[in-house]
Design an enzyme around this catalytic site. Structure first.
Site, short mmCIF file in Angstrom:
data_model
loop_
_atom_site.label_atom_id
_atom_site.label_comp_id
_atom_site.label_asym_id
_atom_site.label_seq_id
_atom_site.Cartn_x
_atom_site.Cartn_y
_atom_site.Cartn_z
N CYS A 41 -10.18 -4.78 0.76
CA CYS A 41 -11.24 -3.77 0.71
C CYS A 41 -12.13 -3.98 -0.52
CB CYS A 41 -10.65 -2.37 0.73
SG CYS A 41 -10.21 -1.74 -0.91
N GLU A 94 -3.12 -4.76 -2.80
CA GLU A 94 -3.69 -5.69 -3.78
C GLU A 94 -3.76 -5.04 -5.15
OE1 GLU A 94 -4.81 -4.81 -0.83
OE2 GLU A 94 -6.07 -6.34 0.10
N ASN A 137 0.84 -1.20 0.00
CA ASN A 137 0.00 0.00 0.00
C ASN A 137 0.87 1.25 0.00
OD1 ASN A 137 0.59 -0.89 2.65
ND2 ASN A 137 -1.08 0.29 3.52
N ILE A 138 0.40 2.27 -0.69
CA ILE A 138 1.14 3.52 -0.85
C ILE A 138 0.19 4.66 -0.51
CG2 ILE A 138 2.47 4.97 -2.45
CD1 ILE A 138 2.78 2.32 -4.19
N GLU A 139 0.46 5.31 0.63
CA GLU A 139 -0.45 6.36 1.10
C GLU A 139 -0.03 7.73 0.56
OE1 GLU A 139 -0.72 5.77 5.37
OE2 GLU A 139 -1.97 4.00 5.05
N CYS A 193 -10.67 -3.15 -4.03
CA CYS A 193 -9.75 -4.19 -4.53
C CYS A 193 -10.53 -5.42 -4.99
CB CYS A 193 -8.74 -4.56 -3.45
SG CYS A 193 -7.55 -3.23 -3.15
N1 THU Z 1 -5.21 -1.30 2.72
C1 THU Z 1 -4.70 -2.17 1.81
O1 THU Z 1 -3.56 -2.02 1.35
N2 THU Z 1 -5.47 -3.21 1.41
C2 THU Z 1 -6.74 -3.43 1.86
O2 THU Z 1 -7.40 -4.33 1.35
C3 THU Z 1 -7.31 -2.63 2.94
C4 THU Z 1 -6.54 -1.41 3.27
C5 THU Z 1 -4.38 -0.16 3.15
C6 THU Z 1 -4.85 1.18 2.65
C7 THU Z 1 -4.29 2.11 3.70
O3 THU Z 1 -2.97 2.47 3.35
C8 THU Z 1 -4.24 1.28 4.97
O4 THU Z 1 -4.37 -0.08 4.55
C9 THU Z 1 -5.35 1.60 5.97
O5 THU Z 1 -6.58 1.58 5.36
#
Ligand code: THU
Length: 138
Positions: free
Chosen positions: A90, A55, A42-44, A93
């Site tokens: 989520c 994903e 994940n990349i915020e 995804c």
């Molecule tokens: N996140 C994911 O990478 N995958 C998911 O299926 C659920 C959430 C990440 C997004 C965000 O960076 C962090 O988790 C908190 O929501």
């Protein structure tokens, strides 16, 4: 590559998660029919909404390299990168996976460093809106 090996790659991918805002680190490993594996994290973003999940990073890396047929996905994550208990992918995804994967597509969700649960895409996203509905030839 077996499920355990795919999980190991997901765990490694988690190390690259860029999460200055949530501290929730996620890693994913997507195995293609061809045998190639694409990982993702994940990349915020400071503006929050551009954040992308692990994903989708893996799926988009694969598709952008010409791969659209997938065998299975392994995913892991947790607060501060600690895998403790199950967290399901989520909804966004799930929808992205439904574009490319059949209902029986296996999603391996790690519940600790060495345990996982396995669900199908259909279990996670029943009655999905998928490419079949866009077929204008019928
Ligand atoms: N996140 C994911 O990478 N995958 C998911 O299926 C659920 C959430 C990440 C997004 C965000 O960076 C962090 O988790 C908190 O929501």
């Amino acid at each position: 590559m077996n499920k355990t090996e795919l999980c190991e790659l997901a765990v490694k991918a988690k190390d690259n998660a860029y999460t200055p805002y949530s501290g929730f680190k996620v890693g994913a490993a997507l195995m293609c029919r061809s045998g190639r594996v694409f990982t993702g994290c994940n990349i915020e973003n400071a503006s929050y909404t551009p954040t992308v999940c692990a994903e989708r990073t893996a799926v988009f890396k694969a598709v952008s390299e010409g791969e659209t047929e997938f065998e299975m996905l392994a995913v892991c994550g947790g607060r501060d990168g600690i895998i403790s208990g199950m967290f399901p992918p989520c909804g966004v995804c799930r929808q992205v996976l439904a574009e490319f994967c059949p209902p029986e597509f296996p999603i391996i969700i790690m519940t600790s460093e060495n345990t996982f649960k396995e669900l199908t895409l259909e279990e996670l996203l029943p009655f999905s809106f998928n490419p079949e509905y866009m077929n204008t030839e019928d």
